[in-house]
Write a protein that holds these residues in place. Structure first.
Motif, PDB file in Angstrom:
ATOM      1  N   LYS A  53       0.848  -1.195   0.035  1.00 15.56           N
ATOM      2  CA  LYS A  53       0.106  -0.020  -0.078  1.00 15.56           C
ATOM      3  C   LYS A  53       0.736   1.287  -0.145  1.00 15.56           C
ATOM      4  CE  LYS A  53      -3.614   1.360   2.523  1.00 15.56           C
ATOM      5  NZ  LYS A  53      -4.899   1.775   2.087  1.00 15.56           N
ATOM      6  N   SER A 150      -7.999  -0.266   3.466  1.00 17.38           N
ATOM      7  CA  SER A 150      -8.774  -0.094   1.930  1.00 17.38           C
ATOM      8  C   SER A 150      -7.763  -0.313   1.148  1.00 17.38           C
ATOM      9  CB  SER A 150      -9.248   1.129   1.938  1.00 17.38           C
ATOM     10  OG  SER A 150      -8.292   2.254   2.164  1.00 17.38           O
ATOM     11  N   ASN A 152      -6.304   0.526  -1.516  1.00 10.96           N
ATOM     12  CA  ASN A 152      -5.730   1.517  -2.500  1.00 10.96           C
ATOM     13  C   ASN A 152      -4.350   1.837  -2.021  1.00 10.96           C
ATOM     14  OD1 ASN A 152      -7.743   2.459  -0.122  1.00 10.96           O
ATOM     15  ND2 ASN A 152      -6.191   4.139  -0.408  1.00 10.96           N
ATOM     16  N   SER A 158     -10.389   4.941  -2.126  1.00  9.96           N
ATOM     17  CA  SER A 158     -10.604   4.007  -1.982  1.00  9.96           C
ATOM     18  C   SER A 158     -11.470   3.208  -2.982  1.00  9.96           C
ATOM     19  CB  SER A 158     -11.385   3.804  -0.454  1.00  9.96           C
ATOM     20  OG  SER A 158     -11.069   4.592   0.426  1.00  9.96           O
ATOM     21  N   GLU A 187     -16.168   3.775   4.187  1.00 10.84           N
ATOM     22  CA  GLU A 187     -15.515   2.956   5.058  1.00 10.84           C
ATOM     23  C   GLU A 187     -16.257   3.142   6.483  1.00 10.84           C
ATOM     24  OE1 GLU A 187     -13.993   5.545   3.201  1.00 10.84           O
ATOM     25  OE2 GLU A 187     -12.118   4.899   2.479  1.00 10.84           O
ATOM     26  N   HIS A 245      -6.496  13.052   1.985  1.00 11.02           N
ATOM     27  CA  HIS A 245      -6.612  11.652   2.141  1.00 11.02           C
ATOM     28  C   HIS A 245      -7.764  11.400   0.857  1.00 11.02           C
ATOM     29  CE1 HIS A 245      -6.378   7.897   4.993  1.00 11.02           C
ATOM     30  NE2 HIS A 245      -6.395   7.616   3.946  1.00 11.02           N
TER      31      HIS A 245
HETATM   32 MG    MG Z   1      -8.270   3.833   3.694  1.00 10.67          MG
END
Ligand code: MG
Ligand code: TXA
Length: 367
Positions: A53, A150, A152, A158, A187, A245
């Motif tokens: 990630k 997640s 991504n 995501s 999420e 984010h």
């Molecule tokens: Mg995340």
């Protein structure tokens, strides 16, 4: 490494479970977003999650559990609830029975069984029981907690479909289990419970905070950093709550109000930000594009507009939010604008949180 997208047949679930037991990583569907899963108690597998990630180690992971593991079993295994008062324990028990399986993550004091890498050295661990049948089948097959952020790359949008995971992580993991489009699309809500039973909201998400407040019969505290989330992790109660984010590659600006409510004075800074961009992407909350386009076009005479629409009802908008953002990111627009969601209740709160974090500050000051 070749990445295969697998249909969720029982044979493929077994194949994925065997890979996880060997310490490999598998992307799995959940009702919120797809997760990048690895053996949650195997430090080497967890280290691989961070590497694949490109996630900084200060950002802890959620452990995912199969349904119906009683709290007593968690207490003797992953959790250390020794300091919990009887009332706090009762509150915890009622949250688990009411909201699991589902998009609620609970942050609780951890036992020594949970690797420090999972919790980024914090004394707590985040636990969640996903509601998606494919995630549940995989968890039943592996018989161990799965750490899963997640699926991504760090800081990016995501994924809510197997294809979106493939776009993010192909070549980095062997398997993606295809469970279709995620039904919630945002999420999980992350809630911390103190030994005194005081809940703190660390991330708005799939369970609206109003629902939790109604269930508990009290107001839920917001962490001190809530109003102006930081770009650094120090001092944040939830280290993953960074200011930036869920971001597309292109600059995204959050409009100060809905397009139909923008005042004449609001347009000047928008136009100066947009000037020079031949293609502009717009994320709007409307069922019908006509009115929006009518209002937008006079202000963007020079630009071609790429409009992506979400339903004004936040629970209908949420499942498509990340997909629409991804679409705009992949399209020809070089600058993106997003309307704020019309309702800040229910999932509207979480949608606003994600758009705020995905967006670039207006008119960055000159260096
Ligand atoms: Mg995340
Ligand atoms: O819906 C979800 O929660 C998805 C699916 C895959 O289950 N997972 C997910 O994981 O969103 P991730 O890693 O992207 O986000 C986990 C969040 C981060 O904000 C992290 O900082 C917070 O949970 N978190 C995890 N452990 C924590 C802890 N011990 N204390 C405070 N926050 C924690």
């Amino acid at each position: 490494m070749q990445t295969d997208i697998l249909s969720p047949s029982s044979g493929h679930i077994e194949l994925a479970a065997a890979a996880l037991r060997r310490g490999q990583l598998v992307a799995m569907p959940t009702e919120t977003v797809y997760g990048l899963a690895g053996h949650g108690l195997d430090t080497a597998a967890v280290a691989q999650i961070f590497a694949v990630k490109e996630r900084p180690h200060f950002n802890p992971l959620i452990l995912h559990l199969a349904p119906a593991i009683p709290l007593e079993k968690l207490q003797g295994w992953l959790l250390d609830l020794a300091e919990f008062t009887p009332a706090a324990r009762e509150r915890l028990e009622s949250l688990c029975t009411t909201f699991w399986p589902g998009p609620l993550t609970l942050v609780l004091p951890k036992s020594a069984v949970v690797p420090d890498l999972v919790s980024s050295g914090l004394p707590t661990v985040a636990l969640r029981v996903p509601a998606h049948p494919v995630a549940q089948a995989l968890l039943q097959a592996v018989q161990m907690p799965l750490a899963a952020p997640s699926a991504n790359r760090f800081g990016r949008i995501s994924p809510t479909s197997a294809q979106a995971v493939y776009a993010e992580l192909s070549g980095r993991i062997p398997y993606i289990l295809d469970g279709g489009n995620c039904s919630v699309g945002l999420e999980s809500t992350v809630l911390k419970l103190s030994p005194e039973g005081i809940p703190t909201l660390l991330r708005p998400g799939g369970i609206p905070v109003e629902t939790l407040e109604a269930h508990l019969g009290l107001r839920i505290r917001l962490p001190a950093d809530w109003a102006n989330a930081s770009t650094h992790s120090e001092g944040l109660e939830s280290p993953g709550q960074l200011r930036s984010h869920y971001a597309p590659n292109k600059p995204l600006f959050l409009l100060p109000a809905r397009v139909l409510q923008l005042q004449p004075a609001d347009w000047q800074p928008i136009q100066s930000q947009v000037s020079g961009h031949a293609h502009v992407g717009i994320l709007g909350f409307a069922r019908d594009p006509e009115k929006l386009l009518e209002r937008l076009q006079p202000h963007f005479a020079e630009a071609i507009l790429h409009l992506e629409l979400l339903d004004p009802d936040p629970s209908l908008a949420a499942p498509s939010l990340f997909d629409r953002l991804r679409h705009l990111d992949e399209g020809s627009a070089t600058l993106l604008l997003a309307e704020p969601p019309p309702l800040r209740q229910g999932l509207g709160h979480a949608i606003m949180d994600r758009l705020r974090r995905a967006s670039t500050p207006w008119n960055p000051p000159p260096p």
